[in-house]
Write an enzyme that holds these catalytic residues in place. Structure first.
Site, PDB file in Angstrom:
ATOM      1  N   THR A 164       0.827  -1.214   0.000  1.00 14.54           N
ATOM      2  CA  THR A 164       0.000   0.000   0.000  1.00 14.54           C
ATOM      3  C   THR A 164       0.858   1.260   0.000  1.00 14.54           C
ATOM      4  OG1 THR A 164      -1.639  -1.214   1.272  1.00 14.54           O
ATOM      5  CG2 THR A 164      -1.846   1.193   1.264  1.00 14.54           C
ATOM      6  N   HIS A 172      -2.219   4.882  -3.276  1.00  8.67           N
ATOM      7  CA  HIS A 172      -2.640   3.635  -3.931  1.00  8.67           C
ATOM      8  C   HIS A 172      -2.878   2.548  -2.898  1.00  8.67           C
ATOM      9  CE1 HIS A 172      -0.530   5.975  -7.033  1.00  8.67           C
ATOM     10  NE2 HIS A 172      -1.556   5.584  -7.754  1.00  8.67           N
ATOM     11  N   ARG A 217      -5.354 -13.518   3.290  1.00  6.74           N
ATOM     12  CA  ARG A 217      -6.819 -13.385   3.392  1.00  6.74           C
ATOM     13  C   ARG A 217      -7.434 -14.703   3.857  1.00  6.74           C
ATOM     14  NH1 ARG A 217      -7.481 -10.409  -2.523  1.00  6.74           N
ATOM     15  NH2 ARG A 217      -6.918  -8.314  -1.855  1.00  6.74           N
ATOM     16  N   GLU A 273      -6.132  -5.898   3.685  1.00  5.48           N
ATOM     17  CA  GLU A 273      -6.179  -7.100   2.824  1.00  5.48           C
ATOM     18  C   GLU A 273      -7.356  -7.025   1.856  1.00  5.48           C
ATOM     19  OE1 GLU A 273      -4.085  -9.579   2.718  1.00  5.48           O
ATOM     20  OE2 GLU A 273      -2.982  -9.477   4.601  1.00  5.48           O
TER      21      GLU A 273
HETATM   22  P1  TGC Z   1      -6.076  -7.978 -11.891  1.00  8.09           P
HETATM   23  O1  TGC Z   1      -5.916  -7.649 -13.346  1.00  8.09           O
HETATM   24  O2  TGC Z   1      -7.378  -8.493 -11.408  1.00  8.09           O
HETATM   25  O3  TGC Z   1      -4.946  -9.026 -11.441  1.00  8.09           O
HETATM   26  C1  TGC Z   1      -3.588  -8.846 -11.788  1.00  8.09           C
HETATM   27  C2  TGC Z   1      -2.930 -10.224 -11.816  1.00  8.09           C
HETATM   28  O4  TGC Z   1      -3.003 -10.819 -10.506  1.00  8.09           O
HETATM   29  C3  TGC Z   1      -3.776 -12.038 -10.538  1.00  8.09           C
HETATM   30  N1  TGC Z   1      -4.577 -12.051  -9.299  1.00  8.09           N
HETATM   31  C4  TGC Z   1      -4.310 -12.819  -8.252  1.00  8.09           C
HETATM   32  N2  TGC Z   1      -3.399 -13.780  -8.052  1.00  8.09           N
HETATM   33  C5  TGC Z   1      -3.387 -14.404  -6.862  1.00  8.09           C
HETATM   34  N3  TGC Z   1      -4.219 -14.082  -5.854  1.00  8.09           N
HETATM   35  C6  TGC Z   1      -5.142 -13.111  -6.005  1.00  8.09           C
HETATM   36  N4  TGC Z   1      -5.948 -12.787  -4.983  1.00  8.09           N
HETATM   37  C7  TGC Z   1      -5.236 -12.444  -7.251  1.00  8.09           C
HETATM   38  N5  TGC Z   1      -6.011 -11.442  -7.728  1.00  8.09           N
HETATM   39  C8  TGC Z   1      -5.601 -11.207  -8.992  1.00  8.09           C
HETATM   40  C9  TGC Z   1      -4.606 -11.930 -11.792  1.00  8.09           C
HETATM   41  O5  TGC Z   1      -4.967 -13.199 -12.271  1.00  8.09           O
HETATM   42  C10 TGC Z   1      -3.662 -11.215 -12.729  1.00  8.09           C
HETATM   43  O6  TGC Z   1      -2.685 -12.151 -13.154  1.00  8.09           O
HETATM   44  P2  TGC Z   1      -2.007 -12.031 -14.633  1.00  8.09           P
HETATM   45  O7  TGC Z   1      -1.193 -13.281 -14.775  1.00  8.09           O
HETATM   46  O8  TGC Z   1      -3.145 -11.929 -15.594  1.00  8.09           O
HETATM   47  O9  TGC Z   1      -1.174 -10.797 -14.608  1.00  8.09           O
HETATM   48  O10 TGC Z   1      -5.627  -6.679 -11.064  1.00  8.09           O
HETATM   49  P3  TGC Z   1      -6.344  -5.285 -10.841  1.00  8.09           P
HETATM   50  O11 TGC Z   1      -5.314  -4.219 -10.953  1.00  8.09           O
HETATM   51  O12 TGC Z   1      -7.576  -5.181 -11.731  1.00  8.09           O
HETATM   52  O13 TGC Z   1      -6.773  -5.345  -9.301  1.00  8.09           O
HETATM   53  C11 TGC Z   1      -7.776  -6.131  -8.853  1.00  8.09           C
HETATM   54  C12 TGC Z   1      -8.064  -5.838  -7.356  1.00  8.09           C
HETATM   55  C13 TGC Z   1      -8.721  -4.479  -7.168  1.00  8.09           C
HETATM   56  C14 TGC Z   1      -9.019  -6.916  -6.913  1.00  8.09           C
HETATM   57  C15 TGC Z   1      -6.764  -5.908  -6.522  1.00  8.09           C
HETATM   58  O14 TGC Z   1      -5.909  -4.903  -6.828  1.00  8.09           O
HETATM   59  C16 TGC Z   1      -7.026  -5.914  -5.038  1.00  8.09           C
HETATM   60  O15 TGC Z   1      -7.187  -6.984  -4.475  1.00  8.09           O
HETATM   61  N6  TGC Z   1      -7.000  -4.719  -4.343  1.00  8.09           N
HETATM   62  C17 TGC Z   1      -7.035  -4.665  -2.896  1.00  8.09           C
HETATM   63  C18 TGC Z   1      -5.654  -4.303  -2.377  1.00  8.09           C
HETATM   64  C19 TGC Z   1      -5.294  -5.033  -1.128  1.00  8.09           C
HETATM   65  O16 TGC Z   1      -5.899  -6.013  -0.733  1.00  8.09           O
HETATM   66  N7  TGC Z   1      -4.256  -4.578  -0.459  1.00  8.09           N
HETATM   67  C20 TGC Z   1      -3.765  -5.231   0.694  1.00  8.09           C
HETATM   68  C21 TGC Z   1      -2.434  -4.668   1.119  1.00  8.09           C
HETATM   69  S1  TGC Z   1      -1.550  -5.723   2.244  1.00  8.09           S
HETATM   70  C22 TGC Z   1      -2.405  -5.619   3.677  1.00  8.09           C
HETATM   71  O17 TGC Z   1      -3.424  -5.026   3.807  1.00  8.09           O
HETATM   72  C23 TGC Z   1      -1.784  -6.329   4.799  1.00  8.09           C
HETATM   73  S2  TGC Z   1      -2.630  -6.196   6.303  1.00  8.09           S
HETATM   74  C24 TGC Z   1      -1.792  -7.419   7.087  1.00  8.09           C
HETATM   75  C25 TGC Z   1      -2.148  -7.637   8.479  1.00  8.09           C
HETATM   76  O18 TGC Z   1      -1.792  -6.809   9.342  1.00  8.09           O
HETATM   77  O19 TGC Z   1      -2.726  -8.727   8.766  1.00  8.09           O
HETATM   78  P1  FAD Z   2      -8.940   3.411  -0.441  1.00 12.49           P
HETATM   79  O1  FAD Z   2      -8.395   2.489  -1.443  1.00 12.49           O
HETATM   80  O2  FAD Z   2      -8.671   4.864  -0.594  1.00 12.49           O
HETATM   81  O3  FAD Z   2     -10.471   3.166  -0.259  1.00 12.49           O
HETATM   82  C1  FAD Z   2     -11.340   4.094   0.415  1.00 12.49           C
HETATM   83  C2  FAD Z   2     -12.793   3.637   0.198  1.00 12.49           C
HETATM   84  O4  FAD Z   2     -13.075   3.631  -1.204  1.00 12.49           O
HETATM   85  C3  FAD Z   2     -13.030   2.207   0.680  1.00 12.49           C
HETATM   86  O5  FAD Z   2     -14.304   2.129   1.251  1.00 12.49           O
HETATM   87  C4  FAD Z   2     -13.005   1.392  -0.609  1.00 12.49           C
HETATM   88  O6  FAD Z   2     -13.778   0.209  -0.514  1.00 12.49           O
HETATM   89  C5  FAD Z   2     -13.593   2.381  -1.584  1.00 12.49           C
HETATM   90  N1  FAD Z   2     -13.196   2.065  -2.969  1.00 12.49           N
HETATM   91  C6  FAD Z   2     -11.954   2.110  -3.512  1.00 12.49           C
HETATM   92  N2  FAD Z   2     -11.979   1.731  -4.793  1.00 12.49           N
HETATM   93  C7  FAD Z   2     -13.276   1.427  -5.084  1.00 12.49           C
HETATM   94  C8  FAD Z   2     -13.950   0.942  -6.238  1.00 12.49           C
HETATM   95  N3  FAD Z   2     -13.307   0.651  -7.372  1.00 12.49           N
HETATM   96  N4  FAD Z   2     -15.288   0.765  -6.153  1.00 12.49           N
HETATM   97  C9  FAD Z   2     -15.968   0.991  -4.998  1.00 12.49           C
HETATM   98  N5  FAD Z   2     -15.393   1.438  -3.868  1.00 12.49           N
HETATM   99  C10 FAD Z   2     -14.052   1.647  -3.913  1.00 12.49           C
HETATM  100  N6  FAD Z   2      -0.955  -2.535   3.549  1.00 12.49           N
HETATM  101  C11 FAD Z   2       0.204  -3.174   3.266  1.00 12.49           C
HETATM  102  O7  FAD Z   2       0.686  -3.127   2.131  1.00 12.49           O
HETATM  103  N7  FAD Z   2       0.887  -3.854   4.226  1.00 12.49           N
HETATM  104  C12 FAD Z   2       0.432  -3.945   5.505  1.00 12.49           C
HETATM  105  O8  FAD Z   2       1.063  -4.595   6.351  1.00 12.49           O
HETATM  106  C13 FAD Z   2      -0.782  -3.273   5.849  1.00 12.49           C
HETATM  107  N8  FAD Z   2      -1.224  -3.252   7.138  1.00 12.49           N
HETATM  108  C14 FAD Z   2      -2.296  -2.471   7.473  1.00 12.49           C
HETATM  109  C15 FAD Z   2      -2.637  -2.302   8.814  1.00 12.49           C
HETATM  110  C16 FAD Z   2      -3.688  -1.474   9.178  1.00 12.49           C
HETATM  111  C17 FAD Z   2      -4.009  -1.270  10.627  1.00 12.49           C
HETATM  112  C18 FAD Z   2      -4.453  -0.834   8.167  1.00 12.49           C
HETATM  113  C19 FAD Z   2      -5.636   0.034   8.537  1.00 12.49           C
HETATM  114  C20 FAD Z   2      -4.126  -0.989   6.843  1.00 12.49           C
HETATM  115  C21 FAD Z   2      -3.035  -1.797   6.477  1.00 12.49           C
HETATM  116  N9  FAD Z   2      -2.624  -1.900   5.132  1.00 12.49           N
HETATM  117  C22 FAD Z   2      -1.453  -2.553   4.819  1.00 12.49           C
HETATM  118  C23 FAD Z   2      -3.298  -1.120   4.101  1.00 12.49           C
HETATM  119  C24 FAD Z   2      -4.644  -1.680   3.654  1.00 12.49           C
HETATM  120  O9  FAD Z   2      -4.475  -2.799   2.848  1.00 12.49           O
HETATM  121  C25 FAD Z   2      -5.402  -0.557   2.946  1.00 12.49           C
HETATM  122  O10 FAD Z   2      -5.815   0.366   3.945  1.00 12.49           O
HETATM  123  C26 FAD Z   2      -6.600  -1.073   2.174  1.00 12.49           C
HETATM  124  O11 FAD Z   2      -6.205  -1.893   1.091  1.00 12.49           O
HETATM  125  C27 FAD Z   2      -7.475   0.084   1.650  1.00 12.49           C
HETATM  126  O12 FAD Z   2      -6.709   1.063   1.031  1.00 12.49           O
HETATM  127  P2  FAD Z   2      -6.925   2.606   1.459  1.00 12.49           P
HETATM  128  O13 FAD Z   2      -6.858   2.685   2.933  1.00 12.49           O
HETATM  129  O14 FAD Z   2      -5.958   3.412   0.673  1.00 12.49           O
HETATM  130  O15 FAD Z   2      -8.404   2.944   1.046  1.00 12.49           O
END
Ligand code: TGC
Ligand code: FAD
Length: 392
Positions: A139, A143, A251, A371
């Site tokens: 993150t 973005h 996840r 996540e």
């Molecule tokens: P998209 O075109 O859908 O996918 C790009 C490529 O990735 C593949 N793919 C996956 N592969 C494995 N696992 C998944 N869950 C996958 N999702 C997609 C996909 O097949 C493709 O592969 P290829 O070979 O065609 O290149 O990508 P997009 O840019 O349209 O994005 C889709 C979207 C919005 C669903 C994705 O960006 C998303 O999941 N956004 C949410 C971001 C997120 O979850 N951030 C988390 C940050 S880390 C965190 O929060 C840690 S907290 C940890 C803690 O404290 O516990």
């Molecule tokens: P945004 O992406 O700005 O989203 C704001 C709102 O807009 C949300 O409600 C969202 O659902 C909505 N939104 C966005 N896009 C769309 C769309 N296309 N359609 C409809 N609604 C939409 N990240 C890491 O990389 N590593 C970590 O270890 C990690 N740890 C974390 C720990 C904590 C305590 C927290 C709070 C976050 C952590 N994160 C980490 C980041 C986390 O993954 C992001 O906060 C999360 O993915 C959302 O991104 P954002 O906060 O920028 O919200």
């Protein structure tokens, strides 16, 4: 906090679906939570401090990357075991589960899955014991839900690369020894790099003032012309599928973990409702309390079945990212709804640190956001069933 009297709800006898090894693991981690986490966690959450003394025990319990083979220091366990561990840890506190999720799914998983043999031997055994701690940088300030837009980048400089950019909201960042960082290479392709604490230009300022996950340390990763040796680049993956693959593992663990919070809240509220007397009888005898408790155990039971089946599919290599999204979203929604209802059952006592419910409720606001937010997971399901993307 009051004494930890937790009793695991198992309305549909799902224990019968577990092996003896699963139950041993569950009992061991549960005992660790009761002995080491429950007595101290409220205090650490109140003072917004990470209980670093738990790291060694978490390593000894095998909670760091249990799915990694023994050759690299892991326990070589299946994904149901991993889920059970996350469930038990999060029953104690989402912040502690976060620490274990990040270490296992977001640091060890990418090194194990995308790393070279040298990288695996160098990092994984120390990460498995907790001697070395890691964090995961995806993150960025601009973005979050859309990591594909990331700006962090590196340029080629001979035997090393120069990394610039920043990451935000990074769990474990303030104390991590290494960071698995996702950044764009010279041709714009996303690659994973292992950045080590002490590399010049790399800093990890802590994020303060959180009302959620207060017992977990969160920070930024700032890269100012950091020289990273090329041998620290993960060789076997390129593109967004690298970090998204790690998210699938994390996840999955959260889907189990959030249910741990739900079960703890339900168990606390049930016990309280049997003991608290108002209008001359236990509040559990009122229909409105029973409605809350009956709906809680119904949703918990549905969630337990969902994650168990997901665990079987993941073990067989058949769980799709979309199925994982559904379970993560469902468990978070279930847990946050149950935490809110359980808090009501406890009346005023529900807002105190005497009980775990309010802490779970506040923690779950992060769990339902990180996540992938609740709505992002809904859109993933929507895209899967319709074949149409509503993201862009
Ligand atoms: P998209 O075109 O859908 O996918 C790009 C490529 O990735 C593949 N793919 C996956 N592969 C494995 N696992 C998944 N869950 C996958 N999702 C997609 C996909 O097949 C493709 O592969 P290829 O070979 O065609 O290149 O990508 P997009 O840019 O349209 O994005 C889709 C979207 C919005 C669903 C994705 O960006 C998303 O999941 N956004 C949410 C971001 C997120 O979850 N951030 C988390 C940050 S880390 C965190 O929060 C840690 S907290 C940890 C803690 O404290 O516990
Ligand atoms: P945004 O992406 O700005 O989203 C704001 C709102 O807009 C949300 O409600 C969202 O659902 C909505 N939104 C966005 N896009 C769309 C769309 N296309 N359609 C409809 N609604 C939409 N990240 C890491 O990389 N590593 C970590 O270890 C990690 N740890 C974390 C720990 C904590 C305590 C927290 C709070 C976050 C952590 N994160 C980490 C980041 C986390 O993954 C992001 O906060 C999360 O993915 C959302 O991104 P954002 O906060 O920028 O919200």
């Amino acid at each position: 906090m009051s004494q930890d009297l937790y009793q695991h709800p198992d309305y549909y006898l799902l224990d019968e679906l577990l092996t003896d090894e699963h139950k041993l693991i569950r009992d061991s981690v549960r005992a660790f939570v009761k002995k080491e986490i429950s007595p101290i966690i409220e205090d650490y959450a109140q003072k917004a401090a990470f209980p670093s003394q738990l790291i060694k025990g978490l390593g000894e319990q095998g909670c760091f990357g249990p799915f990694v083979p023994a050759k690299y220091g892991g326990a070589g366990l299946d994904y149901i075991s991993y889920g059970i561990m996350m469930q038990e840890l999060e029953r104690g506190d989402s912040g502690v589960r976060s620490t274990a999720s990040v270490q296992g799914s977001l640091v060890m998983y990418p090194i194990y899955t995308y790393g070279s043999e040298e990288q695996k031997m160098k990092y994984l055994p120390k990460l498995a014991t907790g001697e070395m701690m890691g964090c995961f940088g995806l993150t960025e300030p601009d973005h979050g839900s859309n990591p594909a837009g990331m700006l962090s980048n590196f340029t080629d400089a001979g035997d090393h690369v120069i990394l610039n950019g920043s990451k935000m909201w990074i769990s474990n960042a303030p104390f991590a020894d290494i960071a698995v960082v996702w950044a764009r290479g010279p041709e714009g392709k996303i690659k994973g790099l292992i950045v080590e604490r002490g590399m010049e230009g790399f800093t990890t300022p802590e994020t303060h003032g959180k009302w959620s996950l207060r017992a977990s340390a969160t920070g930024e990763l700032v890269f100012d012309n950091v020289k990273v040796p090329k041998e620290n680049i993960l060789p076997n993956v390129e593109g967004l599928k690298g970090p998204l693959g790690c998210l699938s593992s994390a996840r999955y663990g959260i889907a189990w973990g959030a249910l741990g919070c739900a079960m703890d809240c339900y168990d606390t509220a049930l016990r309280y409702s049997q003991q608290r007397i108002q209008f001359g009888k236990p509040i559990g005898g009122f229909q409105l309390t029973q409605k809350k408790l009956a709906e809680m155990i119904t949703e918990i039971t549905k969630g337990q079945l969902l994650v168990w089946r997901l665990g079987v599919l993941r073990g067989e290599g058949r769980a799709t990212p979309e199925q994982i999204s559904m379970a993560k979203r469902n468990s978070c929604q279930t847990a946050i709804t149950i935490a809110r209802e359980a808090r009501q059952i406890l009346g005023g006592m529900g807002i105190t640190g005497e009980y775990s419910i309010m802490r779970h409720m506040m923690n779950l606001e992060s769990v339902i956001t990180y996540e992938g937010t609740h709505d992002i997971h809904l859109l993933i399901t929507g895209q899967d069933v319709t074949g149409l993307s509503a993201f862009k």
